[in-house]
Write an enzyme that holds these catalytic residues in place. Structure first.
Site, short mmCIF file in Angstrom:
data_model
loop_
_atom_site.label_atom_id
_atom_site.label_comp_id
_atom_site.label_asym_id
_atom_site.label_seq_id
_atom_site.Cartn_x
_atom_site.Cartn_y
_atom_site.Cartn_z
N CYS A 86 36.37 34.01 31.14
CA CYS A 86 37.76 34.13 31.59
C CYS A 86 38.65 33.35 30.63
O CYS A 86 38.30 32.24 30.23
CB CYS A 86 37.88 33.55 33.00
SG CYS A 86 39.57 33.54 33.62
N HIS A 128 37.56 41.62 38.01
CA HIS A 128 37.93 40.26 37.56
C HIS A 128 39.45 40.06 37.63
O HIS A 128 39.92 39.06 38.17
CB HIS A 128 37.42 40.07 36.12
CG HIS A 128 37.71 38.74 35.52
ND1 HIS A 128 36.71 37.85 35.17
CD2 HIS A 128 38.88 38.13 35.22
CE1 HIS A 128 37.28 36.76 34.68
NE2 HIS A 128 38.58 36.89 34.69
N GLU A 129 40.20 41.02 37.11
CA GLU A 129 41.67 40.87 37.09
C GLU A 129 42.26 40.99 38.49
O GLU A 129 43.21 40.29 38.84
CB GLU A 129 42.29 41.89 36.13
CG GLU A 129 41.79 41.83 34.69
CD GLU A 129 41.81 40.43 34.09
OE1 GLU A 129 42.68 39.61 34.45
OE2 GLU A 129 40.92 40.14 33.27
ZN LIG Z 1 40.15 35.66 34.15
#
Ligand SMILES: [Zn+2]
Length: 164
Positions: A86, A128-129
């Site tokens: 990330c 993830h986003e």
């Molecule tokens: Zn991230």
């Protein structure tokens, strides 16, 4: 240029709100987000990662930059473990189990309904986003023991990815 905020920053911990105006400012913001994502470099960037708690993310899973506004209706299928990092946790990667396939309804810059879907990297980036827009970072996807070790590592070493 706006800076990417790191794990621990308050904007990474709260729910983002929907975009209401599909105007020039929105286009400028997403253009800047795409630039920041490529400069990092990364494959996805959510607005809370630059301190803006709006339901916006950009990504490029290998076929050009994409913009997702007000994503909703996440559909998940299957499961796969994938090495994941990330931009708000530079220098760290973990094997994380998530759904193999993800589909997400959203809007484009003109306010038209669109859909992004896929498995492998696309499915992973979408999940993830989307998490970022709901105040979650990938540490929440780790198992308890791994998360404890990760937090200890971060408190001792900071974000080594900044130095490379
Ligand atoms: Zn991230």
């Amino acid at each position: 240029m706006k800076e990417i905020v790191h794990f621990g920053h308050p904007s990474l911990k709260i729910d983002s709100t929907d975009v209401l105006e599909f105007d020039k400012d929105l286009k400028n913001l997403t253009d800047e987000m795409i630039q920041i994502m490529y400069d990092a470099p990364g494959v996805g960037l959510a607005a809370p990662q630059i301190g803006i708690n709006k339901n916006i993310f950009v990504f490029d899973a290998g076929d050009g930059p994409k913009v997702a506004i007000n994503p909703h209706n996440l559909i998940l299928e299957g499961s796969i473990t994938f090495m994941e990092g990330c931009l708000s946790l530079p220098g760290y990667y973990w094997d994380i189990e998530r759904a193999e396939y993800a589909s997400l309804d959203c809007f484009d810059l003109a306010g038209n309904k669109i859909n992004f879907a896929g498995d492998d990297l696309t499915g992973r980036v979408l999940q993830h986003e989307y998490d970022h827009l709901n105040g979650k970072v990938l540490l929440t996807a780790l198992k308890r023991k791994e998360r404890k070790a990760a937090l200890k590592n971060i408190s001792l070493n900071g974000f080594p990815g900044n130095d490379v």
